[in-house]
Design an enzyme around this catalytic site. Structure first.
Site, PDB file in Angstrom:
ATOM      1  N   GLU A 263      50.111  11.571 105.012  1.00  0.00           N
ATOM      2  CA  GLU A 263      51.268  11.558 104.124  1.00  0.00           C
ATOM      3  C   GLU A 263      52.555  11.604 104.940  1.00  0.00           C
ATOM      4  O   GLU A 263      52.604  12.269 105.973  1.00  0.00           O
ATOM      5  CB  GLU A 263      51.207  12.750 103.164  1.00  0.00           C
ATOM      6  CG  GLU A 263      50.035  12.684 102.184  1.00  0.00           C
ATOM      7  CD  GLU A 263      50.045  13.828 101.169  1.00  0.00           C
ATOM      8  OE1 GLU A 263      50.989  14.657 101.205  1.00  0.00           O
ATOM      9  OE2 GLU A 263      49.128  13.898 100.347  1.00  0.00           O
ATOM     10  N   HIS A 281      52.059  13.016  95.777  1.00  0.00           N
ATOM     11  CA  HIS A 281      51.936  14.464  95.948  1.00  0.00           C
ATOM     12  C   HIS A 281      52.880  15.203  94.995  1.00  0.00           C
ATOM     13  O   HIS A 281      53.743  15.985  95.410  1.00  0.00           O
ATOM     14  CB  HIS A 281      52.224  14.862  97.398  1.00  0.00           C
ATOM     15  CG  HIS A 281      51.519  16.133  97.799  1.00  0.00           C
ATOM     16  ND1 HIS A 281      51.017  16.349  99.056  1.00  0.00           N
ATOM     17  CD2 HIS A 281      51.235  17.267  97.094  1.00  0.00           C
ATOM     18  CE1 HIS A 281      50.454  17.543  99.120  1.00  0.00           C
ATOM     19  NE2 HIS A 281      50.582  18.114  97.937  1.00  0.00           N
TER      20      HIS A 281
END
Length: 531
Positions: A263, A281
């Site tokens: 990420e 997220h």
């Protein structure tokens, strides 16, 4: 002087005000965390550091944090904090594991609905002016089986919501007891059974060596054909390449992911697949959750800096404010016992055995252990504290053993500490009187009653006449005043000890003079922090 806290990421103004209302000096610099060099330059000024995910607390930052006592992460994940380095430095690392639990659980349920009814694709299609009613044929969640991997705080909320949707819930969690599962209304199963029976699978476990790729290629092959998978926990729990293949083959009918192995996720084998829902997220991204974790971390850090209460620490036993108030004198006692043993021990320590008796057995023994170990380690490393001491002990291969027993003697409770080296064992015990003051009550098996003072002198000798006169006379003629004098012996003519509380440190010349008399086996000045 008031403790000083730096807020280096975006925290709510209400959380910042909590610090100020509690009497803590706070600097709110929400963009500082992104500037590593500037953070390195200023971090030495602060007792506390409040962060989100932007600030990276590295070993280099911690090396410069000479006054830092606590790091508070507003949220669950602490991937941006070097916890081992913080522990060695003696810095407590706290997070807020419950502030965003409902939000994350709700996101998992929303993702389950989204993948069940193909909502994102249907929305895009309709926005484009199409009316593809027959294209988007979803499935109900009613009466379906949900497999929950990880039935902790967030997973437990998901279970509750799923039961409200009239789903059957299977839960896999090694730490879930049969009684707890029954109370939750779920069926506790092993992972393989969950994989073969679940229509939907949702993950709610941390990323560890044991959980990494828990949904591996092999695990995905065991799933019920047409399963739908949701992951709002941590990237790395699923083999993303294997999941993409399973989606394309039809083994997995759909997947909804809020987290990814890397990420920010700029590319993924899952992107572009028609039966995959993805979000960036967002699990904790609600107004309520962000506010909750910010307020919680401000309260936790303030409590620790002002009262010593420890909540949600990742490298230190938690101690409530109520426990801290009751345990305070006992924590001091444990530290004094450790300090005494550490100053008396020159050889490498192999083991530390701690016995708790009576009322003290109902207290937070982990915290007391930390205090005792810290006291022992201070002799070799004055900067050690309750956080770093257990880490140092483990690194040195020291075995720590704790035992408890019911009240066994005159005192309502006591702590007995034994330090084991290759050549000997040294034991001493202490208690806390009703006045809240720690006392030494036994040394080398000899009963005494000694107040703890900042400057003390410990001597051992054979029980013969003249010892008290020689000791008192030598100290007196050299201007060393005795505040308190305690004696003890095993039996007449055998081993004896003296413990003197002095008004000032014992001069080396006086110690040498006492040794030169030939009457003492040991003459050892001791120092204790009694503030």
């Amino acid at each position: 002087m008031a403790p000083k806290v730096l807020v280096s990421d975006k925290l709510s103004s209400t959380a910042v005000q909590i610090f100020r209302d509690r009497g803590i000096d706070v600097d709110f610099m929400p963009d500082l965390g992104k500037d590593k060099d500037k953070l390195l330059e200023v971090i030495g000024q602060y007792d506390g550091l409040a962060i989100r995910s932007a600030t990276k607390v590295t070993e280099k930052i911690l090396a410069a944090a000479d006054n830092l006592k606590v790091i508070g992460r507003a949220g669950i994940g602490v991937d941006n904090v070097d916890i081992p380095a913080a522990s060695k430095k003696g810095v407590i690392v706290m997070n807020t594991p419950f502030g965003n639990s409902v939000t994350t659980a709700e996101h998992a349920i929303a993702m389950m609905f989204a993948v069940a009814r193909q909502l994102p694709e249907a929305s895009v299609s309709t926005h484009a002016g199409k009316w593809e009613k027959n294209r988007f044929m979803g499935v109900e969640v009613f009466n379906k089986t949900l497999g929950v991997i990880g039935a902790g705080n967030i997973g437990g909320i998901v279970c509750d919501r799923a039961l409200g949707l009239k789903m059957k819930v299977l839960a896999y969690d090694p730490f879930l007891s049969d009684e707890r599962a029954q109370k939750m209304g779920v069926q506790k199963v092993e992972l393989d059974e969950l994989l073969t029976k679940a229509d939907f699978i949702t993950l709610h476990v941390p990323l560890t060596d044991k959980t990494r790729n828990i949904l591996s290629r092999e695990a995905l092959a065991k799933t019920k054909k047409g399963v739908r998978i949701v992951n709002c926990a941590r990237g790395g729990l699923i083999d993303e390449d294997a999941l993409a293949e399973a989606l394309q083959s039809g083994q997995v009918a759909g997947a909804a992911l809020d987290v990814f192995a890397t990420e920010p996720a700029k590319e993924s084998p899952l992107f572009g697949l028609p039966n995959v829902v993805v979000t960036p997220h967002l699990g904790a991204s609600t107004t309520e959750a962000q506010e909750n974790v910010a307020l919680q971390v401000a309260e936790q850090m303030s409590d620790y800096l002002l009262t010593g209460a420890v909540q949600n620490a990742l490298n230190m036993p938690s101690v409530t404010a109520e426990e801290a108030a009751v345990m305070g004198p006992w924590v001091k006692l444990a530290g004094h016992l450790g300090d005494f043993a550490g100053q008396m021990t020159d050889d490498p320590i192999q083991a530390i055995n701690i016995l708790y008796d009576g009322v003290v057995t109902d207290m937070n023994l982990q915290a007391l252990n930390c205090a005792a170990i810290a006291g022992i380690m201070k002799a070799a490393n004055p900067d050690v504290n309750m956080v770093s001491a257990p880490v140092i002990a483990r690194e040195r291969g020291i075995n720590i053993a704790t035992t408890t027993q019911a009240k066994s003697g005159t005192f309502d409770g006591y702590i007995k500490l034994t330090v084991v080296t290759a050549s000997r064992e040294r034991s001493l015990a202490g208690t806390v009187f009703s006045d809240g003051k720690p006392r030494f009550i036994q040394i080398k098996g000899i009963n005494i009653d000694a107040e703890v003072g900042e400057h003390m002198l410990y001597t051992t000798n054979k029980d013969v006449p003249g010892i008290i006169g020689t000791l008192g006379g030598t100290l007196g003629k050299n201007g060393v005043n005795i505040a308190n004098f305690t004696l003890g012996r095993t039996q007449v003519g055998q081993d004896a000890i003296a413990l003197c509380y002095l008004d000032a440190p014992l001069p080396e010349a006086v110690r040498s003079e006492l040794e030169a008399t030939g009457l003492f086996h040991q003459v050892k000045p001791l120092a204790f922090s009694v503030g």
